[in-house]
Design an enzyme around this catalytic site. Structure first.
Site, PDB file in Angstrom:
ATOM      1  N   TYR A   1      -2.144  -0.704  10.412  1.00 25.02           N
ATOM      2  CA  TYR A   1      -2.095  -0.942   8.957  1.00 25.02           C
ATOM      3  C   TYR A   1      -0.739  -0.485   8.393  1.00 25.02           C
ATOM      4  O   TYR A   1      -0.110  -1.203   7.613  1.00 25.02           O
ATOM      5  CB  TYR A   1      -3.255  -0.179   8.305  1.00 25.02           C
ATOM      6  CG  TYR A   1      -3.485  -0.516   6.849  1.00 25.02           C
ATOM      7  CD1 TYR A   1      -4.058  -1.724   6.477  1.00 25.02           C
ATOM      8  CD2 TYR A   1      -3.144   0.392   5.844  1.00 25.02           C
ATOM      9  CE1 TYR A   1      -4.284  -2.028   5.135  1.00 25.02           C
ATOM     10  CE2 TYR A   1      -3.365   0.093   4.508  1.00 25.02           C
ATOM     11  CZ  TYR A   1      -3.942  -1.113   4.152  1.00 25.02           C
ATOM     12  OH  TYR A   1      -4.166  -1.411   2.823  1.00 25.02           O
TER      13      TYR A   1
ATOM     14  N   SER B   1       0.877  -1.180   0.000  1.00 29.11           N
ATOM     15  CA  SER B   1       0.000   0.000   0.000  1.00 29.11           C
ATOM     16  C   SER B   1       0.909   1.223   0.000  1.00 29.11           C
ATOM     17  O   SER B   1       2.099   1.124   0.339  1.00 29.11           O
ATOM     18  CB  SER B   1      -0.828  -0.013   1.293  1.00 29.11           C
ATOM     19  OG  SER B   1      -1.516   1.200   1.480  1.00 29.11           O
TER      20      SER B   1
HETATM   21  N1  LIG Z   1      -8.562  -0.553  -1.784  1.00 24.43           N
HETATM   22  C1  LIG Z   1      -7.625   0.268  -1.345  1.00 24.43           C
HETATM   23  O1  LIG Z   1      -7.818   1.475  -1.236  1.00 24.43           O
HETATM   24  C2  LIG Z   1      -6.276  -0.308  -0.986  1.00 24.43           C
HETATM   25  C3  LIG Z   1      -5.198   0.588  -0.819  1.00 24.43           C
HETATM   26  C4  LIG Z   1      -3.960   0.086  -0.496  1.00 24.43           C
HETATM   27  C5  LIG Z   1      -3.778  -1.273  -0.358  1.00 24.43           C
HETATM   28  N2  LIG Z   1      -4.811  -2.134  -0.520  1.00 24.43           N
HETATM   29  C6  LIG Z   1      -4.574  -3.566  -0.334  1.00 24.43           C
HETATM   30  O2  LIG Z   1      -5.102  -4.300  -1.426  1.00 24.43           O
HETATM   31  C7  LIG Z   1      -5.317  -5.645  -1.030  1.00 24.43           C
HETATM   32  C8  LIG Z   1      -6.665  -6.109  -1.537  1.00 24.43           C
HETATM   33  O3  LIG Z   1      -7.683  -5.429  -0.828  1.00 24.43           O
HETATM   34  P1  LIG Z   1      -8.958  -4.810  -1.567  1.00 24.43           P
HETATM   35  O4  LIG Z   1      -8.799  -3.346  -1.552  1.00 24.43           O
HETATM   36  O5  LIG Z   1      -9.216  -5.514  -2.824  1.00 24.43           O
HETATM   37  O6  LIG Z   1     -10.083  -5.145  -0.447  1.00 24.43           O
HETATM   38  P2  LIG Z   1     -11.287  -6.198  -0.467  1.00 24.43           P
HETATM   39  O7  LIG Z   1     -11.828  -6.222   0.921  1.00 24.43           O
HETATM   40  O8  LIG Z   1     -12.215  -5.866  -1.573  1.00 24.43           O
HETATM   41  O9  LIG Z   1     -10.572  -7.580  -0.801  1.00 24.43           O
HETATM   42  C9  LIG Z   1      -9.739  -8.225   0.146  1.00 24.43           C
HETATM   43  C10 LIG Z   1     -10.037  -9.721   0.117  1.00 24.43           C
HETATM   44  O10 LIG Z   1      -9.205 -10.371   1.090  1.00 24.43           O
HETATM   45  C11 LIG Z   1      -9.994 -11.361   1.734  1.00 24.43           C
HETATM   46  N3  LIG Z   1      -9.443 -11.712   3.054  1.00 24.43           N
HETATM   47  C12 LIG Z   1      -9.538 -11.013   4.217  1.00 24.43           C
HETATM   48  N4  LIG Z   1      -8.942 -11.693   5.206  1.00 24.43           N
HETATM   49  C13 LIG Z   1      -8.439 -12.826   4.654  1.00 24.43           C
HETATM   50  C14 LIG Z   1      -7.707 -13.928   5.168  1.00 24.43           C
HETATM   51  N5  LIG Z   1      -7.385 -14.013   6.474  1.00 24.43           N
HETATM   52  N6  LIG Z   1      -7.354 -14.930   4.327  1.00 24.43           N
HETATM   53  C15 LIG Z   1      -7.706 -14.872   3.006  1.00 24.43           C
HETATM   54  N7  LIG Z   1      -8.402 -13.864   2.469  1.00 24.43           N
HETATM   55  C16 LIG Z   1      -8.760 -12.848   3.286  1.00 24.43           C
HETATM   56  C17 LIG Z   1     -11.381 -10.722   1.842  1.00 24.43           C
HETATM   57  O11 LIG Z   1     -12.390 -11.696   2.065  1.00 24.43           O
HETATM   58  C18 LIG Z   1     -11.491 -10.032   0.488  1.00 24.43           C
HETATM   59  O12 LIG Z   1     -12.079 -10.888  -0.471  1.00 24.43           O
HETATM   60  C19 LIG Z   1      -5.164  -5.663   0.494  1.00 24.43           C
HETATM   61  O13 LIG Z   1      -3.901  -6.182   0.838  1.00 24.43           O
HETATM   62  C20 LIG Z   1      -5.256  -4.195   0.864  1.00 24.43           C
HETATM   63  O14 LIG Z   1      -4.593  -3.910   2.083  1.00 24.43           O
HETATM   64  C21 LIG Z   1      -6.061  -1.671  -0.843  1.00 24.43           C
END
Ligand SMILES: NC(=O)c1ccc[n+]([C@@H]2O[C@H](COP(=O)([O-])OP(=O)(O)OC[C@H]3O[C@@H](n4cnc5c(N)ncnc54)[C@H](O)[C@@H]3O)[C@@H](O)[C@H]2O)c1
Length: 298
Positions: free
Chosen positions: A161, A148
């Site tokens: 985080y 991130s």
């Molecule tokens: N969306 C943003 O703004 C953003 C910004 C920076 C980083 N990220 C990172 O992107 C990645 C994906 O997140 P996203 O934004 O698509 O969110 P999201 O919530 O849409 O998807 C995350 C997925 O991870 C799954 N998950 C949660 N805990 C889990 C576990 N213990 N084991 C297996 N799966 C698990 C959830 O069920 C979900 O399907 C994450 O690592 C998040 O930290 C997202």
């Protein structure tokens, strides 16, 4: 560079957001899919949609914070598809609030998924990929870890985080160097998104019972949650955009992947403060109203 067609992609957090988009692109490139998520209904939906597109899919409910689950996932992938070429250690969750107010359960949950999930993924999948490379001289693989911008900056009231994502950047850079050191035919990238509309601001939906909040959220935790929901939901770069630029980076063997390069000014200022030993720059210099909003709710 990987020739994607017919190769095997493993995606954690494949049921939603970025992971779901990685799966769509991998499917359209003719890859075989290994999908993992802790949320069974979302995983099932994704699996049905990708099977309907004609992809070969192995789906497993898997909690990436548990090494045994990730090992089972890797074993099942090898048993079914006889190889692993592209790995997205992507599953992640978020939690906010003033850093001294987070409970032990908050730290365990967020570090468990965001950091230990990537540790297990790197530990287990890299070895499995090196085994594949031993059997096939033309083998090429690639690992993408989702960190991130919070892995390069330290916004207030996001400490748990931030810590998890800084560790993922460190782990990924070291992975890159170690792979280069041994001349492995495996590339590595770290994805650093800024705010992108996905389910991340509702990640408490998957918080396990044994690590649930044991008290009502504090004012700072509620304020941070409200701020995150607003920032994530108003993000202008979509999850599809981020997945597309991630695949482009894999093709180009590019290590750092940024969804919002305009946010890198803050990283440069932070690095400048480090090398000049000045104090951390004001994270709200351009957005003082955000500080005021947070302060007013503490
Ligand atoms: N969306 C943003 O703004 C953003 C910004 C920076 C980083 N990220 C990172 O992107 C990645 C994906 O997140 P996203 O934004 O698509 O969110 P999201 O919530 O849409 O998807 C995350 C997925 O991870 C799954 N998950 C949660 N805990 C889990 C576990 N213990 N084991 C297996 N799966 C698990 C959830 O069920 C979900 O399907 C994450 O690592 C998040 O930290 C997202």
């Amino acid at each position: 560079m990987i020739d994607f067609k017919g190769k095997v992609a493993v995606i954690t957090g494949a049921g939603s957001g970025l992971g779901r988009e990685f799966a769509d692109i991998a499917s359209s490139l003719g890859m075989k899919l290994v999908l993992a998520d802790v949320q069974a209904d979302a995983l099932e939906r994704a699996t049905d949609e990708l099977l309907a597109k004609g992809s070969e899919v192995l789906a497993m409910v898997c909690d990436v914070s548990k090494g045994a689950h990730v090992q089972e996932l890797a074993d099942a992938a090898i048993a079914r598809f006889h190889g692993i070429h592209l790995v997205f250690n992507n599953a992640g969750v978020g939690s906010g609030g003033l850093i001294w107010e987070n409970s032990e359960a908050d730290w365990e949950w967020v570090l468990g998924v965001n950091l230990w999930g990537v540790i297990h993924g790197v530990r287990i999948f890299t070895r499995a990929m090196l085994e594949c490379a031993k059997r096939d001289p033309s083998y090429r693989g690639h690992i993408v870890n989702t960190a991130s911008m919070a892995g390069l900056l330290n916004a207030p009231a996001m400490g748990v985080y931030n810590v998890s994502k800084h560790a993922v950047v460190s782990l990924s850079e070291t992975l890159y160097h170690d792979l280069q050191l041994v001349g492995a035919p495996i590339g590595a990238s770290v994805l650093c998104p800024y705010f992108v509309p996905t389910g991340i601001s509702h990640s408490h939906r998957n918080r396990p019972d044994e690590l649930k909040l044991d008290a009502a959220p504090t004012a700072s935790q509620m304020a941070a949650q409200a701020l995150t929901v607003k920032a994530v939901e108003s993000g202008k770069v979509s999850a599809t955009d981020v997945a597309n630029l991630t695949f482009e980076a894999i093709r180009n063997e590019q290590f750092y992947i940024f969804s919002h390069p305009q946010a890198l000014g803050g990283v440069a200022e932070r690095m400048d403060a480090i090398v000049h030993a000045t104090n951390p720059p004001d994270p709200y210099a351009a957005t003082p109203h955000v500080r005021e909003m947070l302060r007013s709710r503490l």
